[in-house]
Motif scaffolding. Structure first.
Motif, PDB file in Angstrom:
ATOM      1  N   GLY A   1       2.871   4.447   8.003  1.00  0.00           N
ATOM      2  CA  GLY A   1       2.252   3.606   6.985  1.00  0.00           C
ATOM      3  C   GLY A   1       2.455   4.160   5.585  1.00  0.00           C
ATOM      4  O   GLY A   1       2.783   3.415   4.652  1.00  0.00           O
ATOM      5  N   GLU A   2       2.256   5.466   5.434  1.00  0.00           N
ATOM      6  CA  GLU A   2       2.456   6.100   4.121  1.00  0.00           C
ATOM      7  C   GLU A   2       3.889   5.907   3.627  1.00  0.00           C
ATOM      8  O   GLU A   2       4.110   5.580   2.450  1.00  0.00           O
ATOM      9  CB  GLU A   2       2.154   7.594   4.203  1.00  0.00           C
ATOM     10  CG  GLU A   2       0.695   7.922   4.356  1.00  0.00           C
ATOM     11  CD  GLU A   2       0.452   9.396   4.637  1.00  0.00           C
ATOM     12  OE1 GLU A   2      -0.623   9.870   4.262  1.00  0.00           O
ATOM     13  OE2 GLU A   2       1.313  10.074   5.235  1.00  0.00           O
ATOM     14  N   LEU A   3       4.838   6.113   4.520  1.00  0.00           N
ATOM     15  CA  LEU A   3       6.240   5.980   4.113  1.00  0.00           C
ATOM     16  C   LEU A   3       6.571   4.540   3.721  1.00  0.00           C
ATOM     17  O   LEU A   3       7.275   4.312   2.732  1.00  0.00           O
ATOM     18  CB  LEU A   3       7.160   6.471   5.234  1.00  0.00           C
ATOM     19  CG  LEU A   3       7.079   7.980   5.506  1.00  0.00           C
ATOM     20  CD1 LEU A   3       7.932   8.352   6.718  1.00  0.00           C
ATOM     21  CD2 LEU A   3       7.500   8.788   4.294  1.00  0.00           C
ATOM     22  N   HIS A   4       6.071   3.576   4.479  1.00  0.00           N
ATOM     23  CA  HIS A   4       6.306   2.173   4.121  1.00  0.00           C
ATOM     24  C   HIS A   4       5.627   1.818   2.804  1.00  0.00           C
ATOM     25  O   HIS A   4       6.205   1.087   1.984  1.00  0.00           O
ATOM     26  CB  HIS A   4       5.824   1.241   5.235  1.00  0.00           C
ATOM     27  CG  HIS A   4       6.749   1.162   6.415  1.00  0.00           C
ATOM     28  ND1 HIS A   4       8.078   0.817   6.315  1.00  0.00           N
ATOM     29  CD2 HIS A   4       6.532   1.379   7.732  1.00  0.00           C
ATOM     30  CE1 HIS A   4       8.634   0.815   7.502  1.00  0.00           C
ATOM     31  NE2 HIS A   4       7.717   1.162   8.387  1.00  0.00           N
ATOM     32  N   LEU A   5       4.407   2.317   2.587  1.00  0.00           N
ATOM     33  CA  LEU A   5       3.720   2.044   1.322  1.00  0.00           C
ATOM     34  C   LEU A   5       4.512   2.605   0.140  1.00  0.00           C
ATOM     35  O   LEU A   5       4.622   1.947  -0.904  1.00  0.00           O
ATOM     36  CB  LEU A   5       2.307   2.633   1.334  1.00  0.00           C
ATOM     37  CG  LEU A   5       1.274   1.900   2.171  1.00  0.00           C
ATOM     38  CD1 LEU A   5      -0.033   2.678   2.212  1.00  0.00           C
ATOM     39  CD2 LEU A   5       1.044   0.479   1.653  1.00  0.00           C
ATOM     40  N   ARG A   6       5.044   3.810   0.285  1.00  0.00           N
ATOM     41  CA  ARG A   6       5.830   4.408  -0.800  1.00  0.00           C
ATOM     42  C   ARG A   6       7.047   3.571  -1.150  1.00  0.00           C
ATOM     43  O   ARG A   6       7.522   3.594  -2.283  1.00  0.00           O
ATOM     44  CB  ARG A   6       6.275   5.820  -0.414  1.00  0.00           C
ATOM     45  CG  ARG A   6       5.161   6.816  -0.478  1.00  0.00           C
ATOM     46  CD  ARG A   6       5.653   8.217  -0.234  1.00  0.00           C
ATOM     47  NE  ARG A   6       4.519   9.105  -0.130  1.00  0.00           N
ATOM     48  CZ  ARG A   6       4.470  10.153   0.662  1.00  0.00           C
ATOM     49  NH1 ARG A   6       5.502  10.456   1.415  1.00  0.00           N
ATOM     50  NH2 ARG A   6       3.402  10.899   0.697  1.00  0.00           N
ATOM     51  N   ARG A   7       7.552   2.841  -0.162  1.00  0.00           N
ATOM     52  CA  ARG A   7       8.704   1.968  -0.384  1.00  0.00           C
ATOM     53  C   ARG A   7       8.277   0.580  -0.858  1.00  0.00           C
ATOM     54  O   ARG A   7       9.115  -0.274  -1.098  1.00  0.00           O
ATOM     55  CB  ARG A   7       9.490   1.800   0.918  1.00  0.00           C
ATOM     56  CG  ARG A   7      10.185   3.039   1.378  1.00  0.00           C
ATOM     57  CD  ARG A   7      10.814   2.762   2.715  1.00  0.00           C
ATOM     58  NE  ARG A   7      11.866   3.710   2.999  1.00  0.00           N
ATOM     59  CZ  ARG A   7      12.711   3.607   4.000  1.00  0.00           C
ATOM     60  NH1 ARG A   7      12.646   2.576   4.827  1.00  0.00           N
ATOM     61  NH2 ARG A   7      13.618   4.524   4.210  1.00  0.00           N
ATOM     62  N   GLY A   8       6.978   0.352  -0.947  1.00  0.00           N
ATOM     63  CA  GLY A   8       6.478  -0.951  -1.357  1.00  0.00           C
ATOM     64  C   GLY A   8       6.554  -1.993  -0.255  1.00  0.00           C
ATOM     65  O   GLY A   8       6.571  -3.189  -0.541  1.00  0.00           O
ATOM     66  N   GLU A   9       6.588  -1.554   0.985  1.00  0.00           N
ATOM     67  CA  GLU A   9       6.726  -2.464   2.126  1.00  0.00           C
ATOM     68  C   GLU A   9       5.359  -2.774   2.726  1.00  0.00           C
ATOM     69  O   GLU A   9       4.567  -1.866   2.998  1.00  0.00           O
ATOM     70  CB  GLU A   9       7.647  -1.845   3.176  1.00  0.00           C
ATOM     71  CG  GLU A   9       9.052  -1.612   2.661  1.00  0.00           C
ATOM     72  CD  GLU A   9       9.914  -0.749   3.557  1.00  0.00           C
ATOM     73  OE1 GLU A   9      11.103  -0.637   3.263  1.00  0.00           O
ATOM     74  OE2 GLU A   9       9.390  -0.175   4.537  1.00  0.00           O
ATOM     75  N   ARG A  10       5.108  -4.051   2.978  1.00  0.00           N
ATOM     76  CA  ARG A  10       3.819  -4.504   3.517  1.00  0.00           C
ATOM     77  C   ARG A  10       3.495  -3.915   4.886  1.00  0.00           C
ATOM     78  O   ARG A  10       2.327  -3.825   5.241  1.00  0.00           O
ATOM     79  CB  ARG A  10       3.774  -6.019   3.582  1.00  0.00           C
ATOM     80  CG  ARG A  10       3.727  -6.655   2.217  1.00  0.00           C
ATOM     81  CD  ARG A  10       3.332  -8.116   2.318  1.00  0.00           C
ATOM     82  NE  ARG A  10       3.239  -8.705   1.006  1.00  0.00           N
ATOM     83  CZ  ARG A  10       2.130  -8.689   0.272  1.00  0.00           C
ATOM     84  NH1 ARG A  10       1.057  -8.116   0.721  1.00  0.00           N
ATOM     85  NH2 ARG A  10       2.124  -9.256  -0.925  1.00  0.00           N
TER      86      ARG A  10
END
Length: 174
Positions: free
Chosen positions: A119-128
């Protein structure tokens, strides 16, 4: 890979040893290398704890080697995949971390370490997908019993605060 036993009348029969049976089962994909070697859950857990201690001490390359070995020995071990993902994340190996977290979640969809890390990695990429993973991590560990669960709860609070501030400013939340 076995013993030959002679029966009355001179008939020979090959008797498989336990090792031979385990190796054949490994070759057929029915067991893991850790099972062939006879590694117990307790032994794997002790090795994983050493890996966690190494990572906590900043000895990430040593932790990486240890967790890669655990994953190689037992590719079905979701916790080892999640731990390896965490080490990769700390080493800045984002794609490798995402792969390991996803592999961990394919075996255990409720793994809070994998959910929070991915989740953290996806958030850093701006991914829902990051929001979904973090929400699932909080759902899995609602009382924050694990460090991953506590981190997920903190992220939810931070995301909520940012969204509230944007609403106050009149900007649509992202």
């Amino acid at each position: 890979m076995g013993r030959i036993i002679k029966h009355e009348g001179g008939e020979e029969q090959r008797m498989e040893t336990g090792t031979a049976r385990r190796l054949k089962a490994f070759a057929r994909g029915e067991t893991t290398w850790a099972e062939v070697e006879g590694m117990t859950f307790e032994e794997a857990k002790a090795i994983a704890q050493v890996g966690c201690d190494l990572a906590a001490a900043g000895r990430l390359e040593e932790a990486r080697i240890l967790f890669e070995g655990l994953v190689e020995g037992n590719p079905k071990d979701s916790a080892a995949h999640a731990a390896l993902g965490t080490v990769y994340q700390k080493l800045g190996r984002v794609e490798d971390a995402l792969t390991e977290y996803t592999h961990a979640l394919s075996g255990d969809p409720r793994n809070p370490v994998a959910l929070t890390g991915r989740g953290e990695l996806h958030l850093r990429r701006g991914e829902r997908q990051g929001f979904t993973d973090i929400a699932n991590a909080v759902e899995v560990d609602p009382h924050g019993e694990t460090s991953a669960g506590r981190r997920a709860k903190a992220l939810v609070k931070a995301i909520t605060l940012v969204a509230v501030e944007k609403l106050k400013e009149g900007a649509p939340p992202t």
